[in-house]
Design an enzyme around this catalytic site. Sequence first.
Site, short mmCIF file in Angstrom:
data_model
loop_
_atom_site.label_atom_id
_atom_site.label_comp_id
_atom_site.label_asym_id
_atom_site.label_seq_id
_atom_site.Cartn_x
_atom_site.Cartn_y
_atom_site.Cartn_z
N CYS A 11 11.91 -42.79 -34.74
CA CYS A 11 11.13 -42.17 -33.69
C CYS A 11 11.04 -43.16 -32.54
O CYS A 11 10.69 -44.33 -32.74
CB CYS A 11 9.73 -41.81 -34.21
SG CYS A 11 8.61 -41.24 -32.91
N CYS A 30 7.62 -35.86 -34.79
CA CYS A 30 7.38 -36.95 -35.73
C CYS A 30 6.07 -36.69 -36.47
O CYS A 30 5.04 -36.42 -35.84
CB CYS A 30 7.32 -38.27 -34.98
SG CYS A 30 6.93 -39.69 -36.02
N CYS A 80 21.00 -36.58 -40.04
CA CYS A 80 20.51 -36.21 -41.37
C CYS A 80 19.10 -36.78 -41.50
O CYS A 80 18.91 -37.99 -41.64
CB CYS A 80 21.45 -36.81 -42.42
SG CYS A 80 21.09 -36.29 -44.09
N CYS A 98 3.39 -39.49 -35.28
CA CYS A 98 2.81 -39.60 -33.93
C CYS A 98 2.92 -38.35 -33.08
O CYS A 98 2.40 -38.31 -31.97
CB CYS A 98 3.42 -40.80 -33.20
SG CYS A 98 5.14 -40.54 -32.70
#
Length: 162
Positions: free
Chosen positions: A126, A78, A150, A81
Site C-alpha cells: 500500500c 487497503c 496477485c 488505512c
Amino acid sequence: MKKFLIQSLMATFLFSCNGNAQKDSSKESSKSYEVTKSQEEWKAELTSQEYAVLREAATERPYSSDLLDIKKPGVFVCAACGNELYENDHKFESGTGWPSFDRAIDGGVAYGSDSKLGYQRDEVHCAKCGGHLGHVFNDGPRETTGKRHCINGVAMDFEPRK
C-alpha cells in the site's frame, strides 16, 4: 601444492558466495509512509490474519477470500488505512485462488522486492501505509497489461460504487 591450491580456491569460493536468502533486498523497510503506527497500534487495529499479511508479509490460503467472487462495480481499498488500491473493472479470474488485477489505481500501490523463497519477486505494498498486499507477475492478460497483481484478499476491503 596443486591440491593445496585447489582446496584454497574451493574454500574462497564457498565462503564468498552470498545467496539471496542472506540479503535484505527490500527497500520498503526504510521508506516512510503517510500513515505510520507502532506494531502495537497495528496489532490493536487489525485482525490477527490482517496483521500477519499486512505487517509481516504472510500469505493467506488460496480460495479463502470472500473478495474472489465480487463482480459489482467498486473499488478495493487497503484494510489497514482505506487507501484506494484496485478498481473492480481491472480484476480478472486468474485461477490462482487470490484476487488478481491487471493494474493498480495510479498512486495506490508501491513496489519493492523480496527473495524470501530464494528467488527475486516483485512485491506490492500500500502506498499510504506500506502494508504488504501481494506480488506482481508477468503472466496476466496479454490483451491489457500482461501483469497479474496477485493480492491477498484479507489485505483489502471492498467499497461498492453507487
